[in-house]
Design an enzyme around this catalytic site. Structure first.
Site, PDB file in Angstrom:
ATOM      1  N   SER A 117       0.791  -1.230   0.000  1.00 55.16           N
ATOM      2  CA  SER A 117       0.000   0.000   0.000  1.00 55.16           C
ATOM      3  C   SER A 117       0.826   1.285   0.000  1.00 55.16           C
ATOM      4  CB  SER A 117      -0.954   0.023   1.190  1.00 55.16           C
ATOM      5  OG  SER A 117      -0.263   0.253   2.393  1.00 55.16           O
ATOM      6  N   LYS A 139       0.517   4.938   6.677  1.00 58.66           N
ATOM      7  CA  LYS A 139      -0.057   5.796   5.631  1.00 58.66           C
ATOM      8  C   LYS A 139       0.547   7.192   5.720  1.00 58.66           C
ATOM      9  CE  LYS A 139      -2.978   2.477   4.660  1.00 58.66           C
ATOM     10  NZ  LYS A 139      -2.711   1.574   3.560  1.00 58.66           N
TER      11      LYS A 139
END
Length: 199
Positions: free
Chosen positions: A53, A97
């Site tokens: 990701s 993230k």
């Protein structure tokens, strides 16, 4: 007789020195253990990257050191990569993230573009992310609360992020990615990117 007394005294002296040495060694070991515990649990934490990701910025199996101290002294900054507790479910897992939207801002995703609205830019500005290799798909319009952050993975096509689970609260953030320690070929300190925003 005198020789025996000298021998006994020497033995006692040796035992005393060894005892003092062992006691000092024990003190050092305890102090080192406490220090490592405090550093490990309150200042820096290791983090192992799993999944795709955050590619190409962070690859699966990389080893990061997470700084847990900075956010006790200051607020998170746009562009910093953070580790936080999973927002849904048991909160036993952690996600990695990048912070895109800050508290009090509006974030608009439209036509592969991210537009940020805030007090300095009430008409909004397009966020240019030079570290990306692809555009940001999806459509989303989010108003962030006073303690909320909008986070996205760098691999926008393969990231489960705020587009799906919404903003995260500040108390969910464990810390910021500070150092990439492994592999050695990619060793680096990690800073937030500098974004070009209109004056």
């Amino acid at each position: 007789m005198e020789d025996q007394q000298k021998e006994a005294a020497l033995e006692q002296s040796t035992v005393g020195v060894v005892g003092v040495f062992l006691l000092e060694l024990l003190k050092v070991a305890i102090l080192a253990g406490v220090t490592i515990f405090l550093v490990r649990h309150f200042l820096f934490k290791p983090f192992y990257v799993k999944g795709q990701s955050m590619e190409p910025s962070f690859l699966s199996s990389e080893y990061l050191i997470i700084d847990e101290l900075s956010y006790r002294l200051r607020e998170p900054v746009r562009g910093e990569v953070v580790v936080f507790k999973e927002p849904l479910g048991s909160q036993k897992d952690f996600y990695l993230k990048r912070i895109i939207g800050l508290p009090g801002e509006r974030v608009k995703l439209e036509d592969n573009t991210i537009i940020i609205y805030n007090e300095e830019h009430p008409k909004g500005f397009v966020l240019i992310e030079d570290y990306l290799t692809e555009a940001t798909p999806g459509s989303k319009h989010v108003e962030l609360g006073d303690d909320q952050y909008f986070v996205l993975g760098d691999n926008r096509d393969a990231s489960f992020d705020s587009r799906r689970f919404g903003p995260i609260k500040q108390n969910m953030i464990v810390g910021r990615a500070w150092l990439r320690g492994w592999p050695f070929s990619r060793f680096s300190f990690l800073d937030a990117p500098v974004y070009n925003t209109p004056e």
